[in-house]
Design a protein around this motif. Sequence first.
Motif, PDB file in Angstrom:
ATOM      1  N   PHE A  40       0.857  -1.180   0.000  1.00 28.67           N
ATOM      2  CA  PHE A  40       0.000   0.000   0.000  1.00 28.67           C
ATOM      3  C   PHE A  40       0.895   1.232   0.000  1.00 28.67           C
ATOM      4  O   PHE A  40       1.761   1.395   0.871  1.00 28.67           O
ATOM      5  CB  PHE A  40      -0.923  -0.010   1.217  1.00 28.67           C
ATOM      6  CG  PHE A  40      -1.865  -1.174   1.238  1.00 28.67           C
ATOM      7  CD1 PHE A  40      -3.074  -1.124   0.557  1.00 28.67           C
ATOM      8  CD2 PHE A  40      -1.541  -2.345   1.913  1.00 28.67           C
ATOM      9  CE1 PHE A  40      -3.949  -2.201   0.563  1.00 28.67           C
ATOM     10  CE2 PHE A  40      -2.405  -3.426   1.925  1.00 28.67           C
ATOM     11  CZ  PHE A  40      -3.606  -3.359   1.248  1.00 28.67           C
ATOM     12  N   ARG A  41       0.685   2.124  -0.971  1.00 28.54           N
ATOM     13  CA  ARG A  41       1.574   3.280  -1.132  1.00 28.54           C
ATOM     14  C   ARG A  41       1.221   4.427  -0.192  1.00 28.54           C
ATOM     15  O   ARG A  41       2.069   5.279   0.087  1.00 28.54           O
ATOM     16  CB  ARG A  41       1.536   3.779  -2.574  1.00 28.54           C
ATOM     17  CG  ARG A  41       2.006   2.768  -3.605  1.00 28.54           C
ATOM     18  CD  ARG A  41       2.113   3.415  -4.975  1.00 28.54           C
ATOM     19  NE  ARG A  41       0.887   4.120  -5.358  1.00 28.54           N
ATOM     20  CZ  ARG A  41      -0.160   3.547  -5.934  1.00 28.54           C
ATOM     21  NH1 ARG A  41      -0.137   2.255  -6.195  1.00 28.54           N
ATOM     22  NH2 ARG A  41      -1.218   4.260  -6.248  1.00 28.54           N
ATOM     23  N   ASP A  42      -0.034   4.462   0.287  1.00 29.63           N
ATOM     24  CA  ASP A  42      -0.507   5.596   1.093  1.00 29.63           C
ATOM     25  C   ASP A  42      -0.798   5.122   2.512  1.00 29.63           C
ATOM     26  O   ASP A  42      -1.850   4.537   2.780  1.00 29.63           O
ATOM     27  CB  ASP A  42      -1.754   6.202   0.448  1.00 29.63           C
ATOM     28  CG  ASP A  42      -2.179   7.517   1.092  1.00 29.63           C
ATOM     29  OD1 ASP A  42      -1.654   7.855   2.175  1.00 29.63           O
ATOM     30  OD2 ASP A  42      -3.043   8.210   0.521  1.00 29.63           O
ATOM     31  N   ILE A  43       0.150   5.341   3.406  1.00 28.75           N
ATOM     32  CA  ILE A  43      -0.019   4.950   4.804  1.00 28.75           C
ATOM     33  C   ILE A  43       0.305   6.147   5.697  1.00 28.75           C
ATOM     34  O   ILE A  43       1.076   7.029   5.328  1.00 28.75           O
ATOM     35  CB  ILE A  43       0.870   3.752   5.191  1.00 28.75           C
ATOM     36  CG1 ILE A  43       2.352   4.106   5.035  1.00 28.75           C
ATOM     37  CG2 ILE A  43       0.517   2.532   4.358  1.00 28.75           C
ATOM     38  CD1 ILE A  43       3.284   2.993   5.481  1.00 28.75           C
ATOM     39  N   ALA A  44      -0.320   6.162   6.863  1.00 30.79           N
ATOM     40  CA  ALA A  44      -0.064   7.210   7.847  1.00 30.79           C
ATOM     41  C   ALA A  44      -0.215   6.596   9.228  1.00 30.79           C
ATOM     42  O   ALA A  44      -0.945   5.614   9.406  1.00 30.79           O
ATOM     43  CB  ALA A  44      -1.029   8.381   7.662  1.00 30.79           C
ATOM     44  N   GLY A  45       0.474   7.176  10.194  1.00 33.59           N
ATOM     45  CA  GLY A  45       0.338   6.627  11.532  1.00 33.59           C
ATOM     46  C   GLY A  45       1.180   7.356  12.552  1.00 33.59           C
ATOM     47  O   GLY A  45       2.083   8.132  12.211  1.00 33.59           O
ATOM     48  N   GLY A  87       1.759  -4.237  -8.908  1.00 37.11           N
ATOM     49  CA  GLY A  87       2.528  -4.204 -10.138  1.00 37.11           C
ATOM     50  C   GLY A  87       1.746  -4.554 -11.381  1.00 37.11           C
ATOM     51  O   GLY A  87       2.326  -4.672 -12.471  1.00 37.11           O
ATOM     52  N   ASN A  88       0.423  -4.686 -11.247  1.00 38.73           N
ATOM     53  CA  ASN A  88      -0.428  -5.021 -12.388  1.00 38.73           C
ATOM     54  C   ASN A  88      -1.726  -4.239 -12.258  1.00 38.73           C
ATOM     55  O   ASN A  88      -2.491  -4.457 -11.313  1.00 38.73           O
ATOM     56  CB  ASN A  88      -0.704  -6.524 -12.425  1.00 38.73           C
ATOM     57  CG  ASN A  88      -1.562  -6.933 -13.612  1.00 38.73           C
ATOM     58  OD1 ASN A  88      -2.770  -6.711 -13.603  1.00 38.73           O
ATOM     59  ND2 ASN A  88      -0.950  -7.537 -14.614  1.00 38.73           N
ATOM     60  N   ALA A  89      -1.991  -3.327 -13.184  1.00 32.24           N
ATOM     61  CA  ALA A  89      -3.141  -2.428 -13.073  1.00 32.24           C
ATOM     62  C   ALA A  89      -4.466  -3.180 -13.068  1.00 32.24           C
ATOM     63  O   ALA A  89      -5.388  -2.829 -12.318  1.00 32.24           O
ATOM     64  CB  ALA A  89      -3.114  -1.406 -14.215  1.00 32.24           C
ATOM     65  N   ASP A  90      -4.611  -4.221 -13.902  1.00 33.06           N
ATOM     66  CA  ASP A  90      -5.866  -4.982 -13.935  1.00 33.06           C
ATOM     67  C   ASP A  90      -6.115  -5.681 -12.609  1.00 33.06           C
ATOM     68  O   ASP A  90      -7.239  -5.692 -12.099  1.00 33.06           O
ATOM     69  CB  ASP A  90      -5.827  -6.005 -15.068  1.00 33.06           C
ATOM     70  CG  ASP A  90      -5.911  -5.360 -16.441  1.00 33.06           C
ATOM     71  OD1 ASP A  90      -6.358  -4.195 -16.523  1.00 33.06           O
ATOM     72  OD2 ASP A  90      -5.507  -6.012 -17.423  1.00 33.06           O
ATOM     73  N   ARG A  91      -5.067  -6.285 -12.055  1.00 31.74           N
ATOM     74  CA  ARG A  91      -5.217  -6.973 -10.759  1.00 31.74           C
ATOM     75  C   ARG A  91      -5.535  -5.969  -9.658  1.00 31.74           C
ATOM     76  O   ARG A  91      -6.395  -6.226  -8.807  1.00 31.74           O
ATOM     77  CB  ARG A  91      -3.953  -7.759 -10.439  1.00 31.74           C
ATOM     78  CG  ARG A  91      -4.033  -8.520  -9.114  1.00 31.74           C
ATOM     79  CD  ARG A  91      -2.897  -9.500  -8.987  1.00 31.74           C
ATOM     80  NE  ARG A  91      -1.604  -8.861  -9.158  1.00 31.74           N
ATOM     81  CZ  ARG A  91      -0.595  -9.396  -9.853  1.00 31.74           C
ATOM     82  NH1 ARG A  91      -0.734 -10.558 -10.455  1.00 31.74           N
ATOM     83  NH2 ARG A  91       0.560  -8.760  -9.958  1.00 31.74           N
ATOM     84  N   ASP A  92      -4.868  -4.810  -9.686  1.00 30.42           N
ATOM     85  CA  ASP A  92      -5.144  -3.792  -8.680  1.00 30.42           C
ATOM     86  C   ASP A  92      -6.598  -3.332  -8.759  1.00 30.42           C
ATOM     87  O   ASP A  92      -7.259  -3.132  -7.732  1.00 30.42           O
ATOM     88  CB  ASP A  92      -4.213  -2.590  -8.856  1.00 30.42           C
ATOM     89  CG  ASP A  92      -2.758  -2.934  -8.579  1.00 30.42           C
ATOM     90  OD1 ASP A  92      -2.508  -4.003  -7.986  1.00 30.42           O
ATOM     91  OD2 ASP A  92      -1.883  -2.128  -8.951  1.00 30.42           O
ATOM     92  N   GLY A  93      -7.104  -3.167  -9.978  1.00 28.68           N
ATOM     93  CA  GLY A  93      -8.494  -2.767 -10.153  1.00 28.68           C
ATOM     94  C   GLY A  93      -9.456  -3.801  -9.598  1.00 28.68           C
ATOM     95  O   GLY A  93     -10.479  -3.452  -8.988  1.00 28.68           O
ATOM     96  N   HIS A  94      -9.145  -5.089  -9.793  1.00 25.04           N
ATOM     97  CA  HIS A  94      -9.993  -6.144  -9.251  1.00 25.04           C
ATOM     98  C   HIS A  94      -9.974  -6.122  -7.721  1.00 25.04           C
ATOM     99  O   HIS A  94     -11.007  -6.278  -7.068  1.00 25.04           O
ATOM    100  CB  HIS A  94      -9.526  -7.506  -9.765  1.00 25.04           C
ATOM    101  CG  HIS A  94     -10.477  -8.620  -9.458  1.00 25.04           C
ATOM    102  ND1 HIS A  94     -10.111  -9.945  -9.510  1.00 25.04           N
ATOM    103  CD2 HIS A  94     -11.795  -8.614  -9.075  1.00 25.04           C
ATOM    104  CE1 HIS A  94     -11.141 -10.694  -9.181  1.00 25.04           C
ATOM    105  NE2 HIS A  94     -12.176  -9.911  -8.916  1.00 25.04           N
ATOM    106  N   LEU A  95      -8.801  -5.893  -7.147  1.00 20.49           N
ATOM    107  CA  LEU A  95      -8.691  -5.858  -5.691  1.00 20.49           C
ATOM    108  C   LEU A  95      -9.456  -4.672  -5.093  1.00 20.49           C
ATOM    109  O   LEU A  95      -9.955  -4.757  -3.960  1.00 20.49           O
ATOM    110  CB  LEU A  95      -7.223  -5.795  -5.272  1.00 20.49           C
ATOM    111  CG  LEU A  95      -6.423  -7.076  -5.501  1.00 20.49           C
ATOM    112  CD1 LEU A  95      -4.940  -6.826  -5.281  1.00 20.49           C
ATOM    113  CD2 LEU A  95      -6.913  -8.199  -4.593  1.00 20.49           C
TER     114      LEU A  95
END
Length: 211
Positions: free
Chosen positions: A64-69, A95-103
């Motif tokens: 996950f690229r966007d984390i805060a804490g 690393g795969n746009a289609d897989r990221d979209g499914h997730l």
Amino acid sequence: MGLFSRKNDTTASTAPTATATAAPALAADPRLAALTGDYTIDPAHSTIGFVARHAMVTNVKGSFRDIAGTLHLDGTDPSRSTASIDVRMDSIDTGNADRDGHLKSADFFKTEEFPEMTFRSTKAEFLGGGDYRVTGDLTILGTTRPLSIDLEFNGSAKDPFGNERVGFEGKAEILRSDWGLTWNSALETGGVLVSDKIKLNFDISAIKAAS
């Protein structure tokens, strides 16, 4: 999450029988007390990642690229250390746009309805050596369940910009079905497309707040 050391019990030497089950006192080390304080996680130098088994034969890794804490570390008493972490779910990256979209879709994280995953610590323990365990509440898809994370303290340093930093890495395992992540597809050869067990990994750098 963070640095959790054993409490220095000055009565241990005078009452060995009564304190037989207590953790032995640490030798005096001013570096431990100096680390006590409030910290902010540096997202540019921190990673929260995961590993899932795919098609029963290989692993898919993501983060996950966007984390805060924020962290509160107590260098002398682990029970007083705390952690609060927020993760933007639409920042998932495998690393795969289609897989990221499914997730991100309704099959998995439903990111439009549930934009964040959160962790709030409830307990911190010293395990020995440089090892610690933090237990807390992990919330995904509006479901909250306990999670324990085993951590290794990687040290502290002052960076070239004058920031006091601490670093540590951790790992945990979950069953995604415990949080309602049940989508799958059966394979003709047996088994399923996506494993229920997910390995989590953490590499965290945090900056101490100015006193």
